[in-house]
Design an enzyme around this catalytic site. Structure first.
Site, short mmCIF file in Angstrom:
data_model
loop_
_atom_site.label_atom_id
_atom_site.label_comp_id
_atom_site.label_asym_id
_atom_site.label_seq_id
_atom_site.Cartn_x
_atom_site.Cartn_y
_atom_site.Cartn_z
N PHE A 126 0.87 -1.17 0.00
CA PHE A 126 0.00 0.00 0.00
C PHE A 126 0.92 1.23 0.00
O PHE A 126 1.98 1.21 0.62
CB PHE A 126 -0.97 0.03 1.20
CG PHE A 126 -1.88 1.22 1.11
CD1 PHE A 126 -2.90 1.24 0.16
CD2 PHE A 126 -1.69 2.34 1.89
CE1 PHE A 126 -3.71 2.37 0.01
CE2 PHE A 126 -2.50 3.46 1.75
CZ PHE A 126 -3.51 3.47 0.81
N THR A 127 0.48 2.28 -0.67
CA THR A 127 1.34 3.45 -0.92
C THR A 127 2.02 3.98 0.35
O THR A 127 3.25 4.01 0.43
CB THR A 127 0.52 4.58 -1.58
OG1 THR A 127 -0.63 4.83 -0.76
CG2 THR A 127 0.07 4.18 -2.97
N LYS A 260 -11.58 4.42 7.45
CA LYS A 260 -12.23 3.40 6.62
C LYS A 260 -13.27 2.66 7.48
O LYS A 260 -14.31 3.22 7.79
CB LYS A 260 -11.20 2.43 6.06
CG LYS A 260 -10.12 2.90 5.06
CD LYS A 260 -9.78 4.29 4.88
CE LYS A 260 -8.67 4.61 3.93
NZ LYS A 260 -7.32 4.21 4.22
N ARG A 384 -5.28 3.70 -10.05
CA ARG A 384 -4.41 2.81 -9.29
C ARG A 384 -3.65 2.00 -10.34
O ARG A 384 -4.11 0.96 -10.78
CB ARG A 384 -5.22 1.89 -8.36
CG ARG A 384 -5.59 2.54 -7.04
CD ARG A 384 -4.37 2.91 -6.24
NE ARG A 384 -4.67 3.49 -4.93
CZ ARG A 384 -4.04 4.55 -4.43
NH1 ARG A 384 -3.14 5.20 -5.13
NH2 ARG A 384 -4.31 4.97 -3.21
#
Ligand SMILES: *Cc1c(COP(=O)(O)O)cnc(C)c1O
Length: 459
Positions: A126-127, A260, A384
């Site tokens: 994940f970034t 989230k 993405r």
């Protein structure tokens, strides 16, 4: 998913937020001004905002009430203890350190556990997670199953770890060179794909054998638990709360982006079982975030998170949340639009490689498609693919990920199925005229996390 009888949202609407409807001309101008980067649009120009599910949830009346109960004491806030109790009850970790959001927790744990030159294997990157690991001196190694890189593979748990890849890495570099194994549930970058409990337990066993810690990214752990309930043999009769707890039992600790699954607009935390790690986290959090009993959050934020933690494991809520994502995905599949399958827990991912198959990856197909979707209908999505993947820090070359996707991310409890219909109609229309769409060139590239602020122009 539900057979002939349909189900509806397990909540009703108490307050509305009017949306501005724009013309195609207004949107074409807005997109050009934003350099064909949907992150640079003004939200007033957006009709249906599917940029992210991060911090965009609608809070419940109980969460709004909890805000009023926030204790804004600088130290020892009552609201911290409400958060701590919720984490203990639902996740089962004894210790929690609040942070301003998920990446704050990633920063802390990366600094605590990583020694320069070590490795951090993970189930797809994940970034922000990978960046914090790299900044702490680690090298990320992808150990996700191969199926995760294939948008047409319908395996039920495409977020799983390939144990052979992990074993191979341990053999190659030795367990002492592995800072920790970093596991996301679900895997955002793989399309919101879940990890099975059987796989998590196998990873845990292997890591225990070698004395390696397993750190979870629990950002979408409720969605992951729901998929386990639906798909993994033996869990159909378990509640999401019970499955979530069993999932957390596989981790030595977690980072959490409360923006989230915790159903709030800001916040996050680091949770763990080990007192020495807690000690280090408390030492670092005062430097980078705030006192250990608020970590960059207001007392009221911690109250709202505590309520959200309980709401996320409500079986009716989480079933409806995942159903709505699937509802959009099925409409696109029925129309033959190439999307990532199976549909994940938080988003529908358009496969831009197949959608705009006439474009090279260097012409940014996913960035292009996201731009055109906005101009067509005012729906905001995000890239993405090659832009998000950035450059290799060693060679400076563009990383060329197999997945070149446009993410249509569904905020929690915000949009109706009718909004999903509008999105589906627009995507299907674009698919029908896909050959008329040409690619982009990059005009400005920032040094890191370039997808947030890069600018493009049409070729
Ligand atoms: C959003 C996200 C993060 C980072 O959390 P922030 O709250 O945005 O800092 C980490 N991991 C995953 C999987 C995420 O989706």
């Amino acid at each position: 998913m539900t057979g002939r009888r349909r189900t509806a949202e397990p909540y009703r609407i108490k307050m509305v937020e009017p949306l501005r409807v724009t013309t195609p001309e207004q949107r074409a101008t807005a997109m050009a001004e934003a350099g064909w980067n949907t992150f640079l649009l003004r939200s007033d120009d957006v009709y249906i905002d599917l940029l992210t599910d991060s911090g965009t949830s609608a809070m419940s009346d109980r969460q709004w009430s909890a805000l009023m109960m926030g204790d804004e004491a600088y130290a020892g806030s009552r609201s911290f203890f409400a958060l701590e109790r919720a984490v203990q009850e639902v996740y089962g970790f004894p210790y929690v350190v609040p942070t301003h959001q998920g990446r704050g927790a990633e920063h802390l744990i990366s600094q605590i556990l990583i020694k320069d030159g070590q490795y951090t294997p993970g189930n797809m990157y994940f970034t922000t997670t990978r960046l914090h690991q790299e900044l702490a001196g680690a090298q990320f190694v992808d150990i996700i199953v191969d199926e995760a890189h294939d948008t047409t593979d319908r395996s039920p748990f495409k977020g799983n770890v390939d144990l052979l890849k992990l074993e191979h890495l341990i053999d190659e570099v030795g367990p002492a060179q592995i800072a920790y194994v970093s596991l996301a549930v679900t895997v955002n970058m793989a399309g919101g794909q879940p990890v099975s409990l059987a796989n998590l337990r196998a990873v845990q066993d292997l890591c225990r054998l070698h004395g390696i810690l397993v750190w979870g990214d629990a950002t979408r752990c409720a969605e992951n638990a729901y998929f386990i309930q639906q798909r993994e043999p033996g869990y159909a009769d378990h509640s999401v709360a019970d499955i979530l707890r069993q999932t957390m039992d596989c981790f030595d600790g977690i980072t959490m982006s409360s923006k989230k699954d915790n159903l709030v607009n800001i916040g996050g935390f680091l949770a763990m079982r080990d007192e020495a790690i807690l000690q280090r986290a408390r030492e670092l959090v005062v430097v980078y975030e705030g006192m250990p009993t608020y970590g960059g959050l207001a007392g009221r934020d911690m109250e709202a998170i505590a309520v959200g933690i309980h709401e996320m494991v409500d079986d009716a809520y989480i079933a409806d949340r995942v159903r709505q994502v699937d509802y959009l995905g099925q409409q696109l599949l029925d129309a033959g639009v190439p999307i990532m399958e199976p549909v994940g827990g938080h988003a529908v991912f358009l496969d831009a490689r197949r959608f705009l198959s006439h474009l090279d990856q260097e012409q940014f197909p996913a960035q292009t498609l996201a731009g055109h979707l906005y101009v067509d209908s005012g729906v905001r999505s995000m890239e993405r693919g090659i832009v998000s993947a950035g450059r290799d820090p060693k060679t400076g070359a563009n990383r060329t990920p197999k997945l070149e996707l446009v993410r249509l991310t569904i905020p929690r409890r915000v949009y109706t199925d009718r909004h999903m219909d509008v999105v589906a109609d627009s995507v299907i229309d674009l698919y029908e005229r896909r050959e008329s769409i040409s690619g982009l060139e990059m005009l400005y590239e920032p040094p890191s996390l370039r997808f947030f602020t890069a600018r493009f122009a049409t070729l």
